[in-house]
Scaffold this motif. Structure first.
Motif, PDB file in Angstrom:
ATOM      1  N   SER A   1      34.528 114.555 -46.782  1.00  0.00           N
ATOM      2  CA  SER A   1      34.151 116.348 -46.307  1.00  0.00           C
ATOM      3  C   SER A   1      35.019 116.355 -44.715  1.00  0.00           C
ATOM      4  CB  SER A   1      33.426 115.787 -45.557  1.00  0.00           C
ATOM      5  OG  SER A   1      32.745 114.921 -44.623  1.00  0.00           O
TER       6      SER A   1
ATOM      7  N   MET B   1      38.483 117.392 -46.622  1.00  0.00           N
ATOM      8  CA  MET B   1      37.712 119.089 -47.207  1.00  0.00           C
ATOM      9  C   MET B   1      37.262 120.140 -45.923  1.00  0.00           C
ATOM     10  SD  MET B   1      35.079 119.064 -50.289  1.00  0.00           S
ATOM     11  CE  MET B   1      33.945 117.174 -49.788  1.00  0.00           C
ATOM     12  N   SER B   2      37.389 120.222 -45.190  1.00  0.00           N
ATOM     13  CA  SER B   2      36.855 120.967 -44.030  1.00  0.00           C
ATOM     14  C   SER B   2      38.763 121.162 -43.175  1.00  0.00           C
ATOM     15  CB  SER B   2      36.547 119.632 -42.514  1.00  0.00           C
ATOM     16  OG  SER B   2      35.994 119.502 -42.742  1.00  0.00           O
TER      17      SER B   2
ATOM     18  N   VAL C   1      39.382 124.362 -45.686  1.00  0.00           N
ATOM     19  CA  VAL C   1      38.221 125.622 -44.990  1.00  0.00           C
ATOM     20  C   VAL C   1      39.207 126.028 -43.972  1.00  0.00           C
ATOM     21  CG1 VAL C   1      36.404 125.931 -44.297  1.00  0.00           C
ATOM     22  CG2 VAL C   1      36.567 124.558 -45.870  1.00  0.00           C
TER      23      VAL C   1
ATOM     24  N   GLU D   1      30.906 109.501 -46.235  1.00  0.00           N
ATOM     25  CA  GLU D   1      30.694 110.046 -44.691  1.00  0.00           C
ATOM     26  C   GLU D   1      29.720 109.129 -43.416  1.00  0.00           C
ATOM     27  OE1 GLU D   1      31.982 112.879 -44.315  1.00  0.00           O
ATOM     28  OE2 GLU D   1      31.106 113.391 -42.295  1.00  0.00           O
TER      29      GLU D   1
ATOM     30  N   PHE E   1      30.563 119.802 -41.057  1.00  0.00           N
ATOM     31  CA  PHE E   1      30.064 120.491 -42.864  1.00  0.00           C
ATOM     32  C   PHE E   1      30.511 118.560 -43.200  1.00  0.00           C
ATOM     33  CE2 PHE E   1      33.151 119.868 -46.126  1.00  0.00           C
ATOM     34  CZ  PHE E   1      32.440 121.478 -46.869  1.00  0.00           C
ATOM     35  N   GLY E   2      30.394 117.801 -42.582  1.00  0.00           N
ATOM     36  CA  GLY E   2      30.345 116.550 -42.949  1.00  0.00           C
ATOM     37  C   GLY E   2      29.207 116.359 -42.788  1.00  0.00           C
TER      38      GLY E   2
ATOM     39  N   VAL F   1      27.630 118.389 -45.446  1.00  0.00           N
ATOM     40  CA  VAL F   1      27.484 117.739 -46.893  1.00  0.00           C
ATOM     41  C   VAL F   1      26.760 116.397 -47.624  1.00  0.00           C
ATOM     42  CG1 VAL F   1      29.958 115.964 -48.234  1.00  0.00           C
ATOM     43  CG2 VAL F   1      30.569 118.459 -47.632  1.00  0.00           C
TER      44      VAL F   1
END
Lengths: 124, 139
Positions: free
Chosen positions: A73, A76-77, A80, B60, B105-106, B109
């Protein structure tokens, strides 16, 4: 803005325990080639090189994830954030390892994704 | 897909499957955590996509804990594989008593990939930060 923009010296590279990012300036778009794991360790380094490319006035950035074997993530951050600030960003992604996280998070709808580096550089 | 007999054999073999890791709470520990996550997922007879999802979720979980851990602290990451699914919990002494941001965001997810995701601060002078997920087996 007195940065040395000499082509030969303008290659930046950053590494983590499990991956690397390389900034490659070309006659066309600037390419950021990522290899290995784009995780919490590598994502800040990608962010730094993105900012460096943007400071140089590169409008079209290609982030090449072809050789990425893990996309977290944090990675991906960065994609974005960069896309929102630089709508001209193109992402090279092929293969399940990278496409699945992008699909799960619906980033495939938002990002400008190409299957190969050549296609991304050409923009079609 | 599997016959009833095969399924019950798989269940009994994984019912007491528990793995615990202790690593420095540093970004450099993440590749090890991901490798073990993939091994545990394969042992639980998951599909290729489910293995990849679990690897992403575990990365994560541990990333969230490491980012908020006290420098030099130890990360504990436990995998508990049961008939119901795989539970993964990570913990480390907290840097400043903050919890992961549920708006990040993490965390989004993590919620997308799992059936349960929660974070809390434990008791004790270390105020350990815990993050735990549950991924239920597909029925």
């Amino acid at each position: 803005m007195d940065d040395d923009t000499g082509q030969g010296d303008d290659v930046g590279k950053a590494t983590s325990a499990a991956g690397s990012v390389e900034l490659i300036t070309t006659d066309g778009p600037t390419v950021l080639r990522v290899t290995g794991a784009l995780d919490l360790a590598l994502a800040p380094k990608l962010q730094q090189l993105v900012e460096r490319a943007v400071r140089h006035g590169d409008r079209v950035l290609v982030v090449d994830l072809t050789e990425v074997d893990f996309l977290a993530s944090a990675g991906m951050s960065v994609l974005v954030r960069t896309h929102r600030e630089q709508p001209g960003m193109r992402v090279v992604a092929e293969g399940r390892v990278v496409l699945r996280p992008l699909q799960i998070t619906r980033l495939t709808d938002e990002l400008d994704i190409y299957p190969t580096l050549d296609a991304a550089v050409a923009g079609r | 897909m599997l016959s009833g007999g095969l399924r019950s054999m798989t269940v009994s073999e994984t019912a007491h499957n528990r793995v615990e890791l202790r690593l420095p709470a540093e970004f450099g520990s993440l590749p090890v955590v991901r490798g073990v996550a993939a091994t545990v997922a394969m042992g639980a007879d998951l599909t290729v996509d489910a293995i990849a999802d679990l690897r992403l979720a575990v990365d994560e979980v541990c990333s969230q804990v490491i980012a908020l851990a006290r420098p030099g602290a130890q990360l504990t990451c436990a995998f508990h594989s049961t008939a119901a699914g795989i539970r993964v919990s990570a913990a480390a002494p907290s840097k400043d008593g903050r919890l992961p941001s549920a708006d990040s965001f993490g965390w989004h997810v993590l919620r997308t990939l799992t059936d349960e995701a929660r974070a809390w601060l434990g008791d004790g002078e270390d105020h350990p930060l815990h993050v735990e997920i549950l991924k239920r087996n597909a029925s």
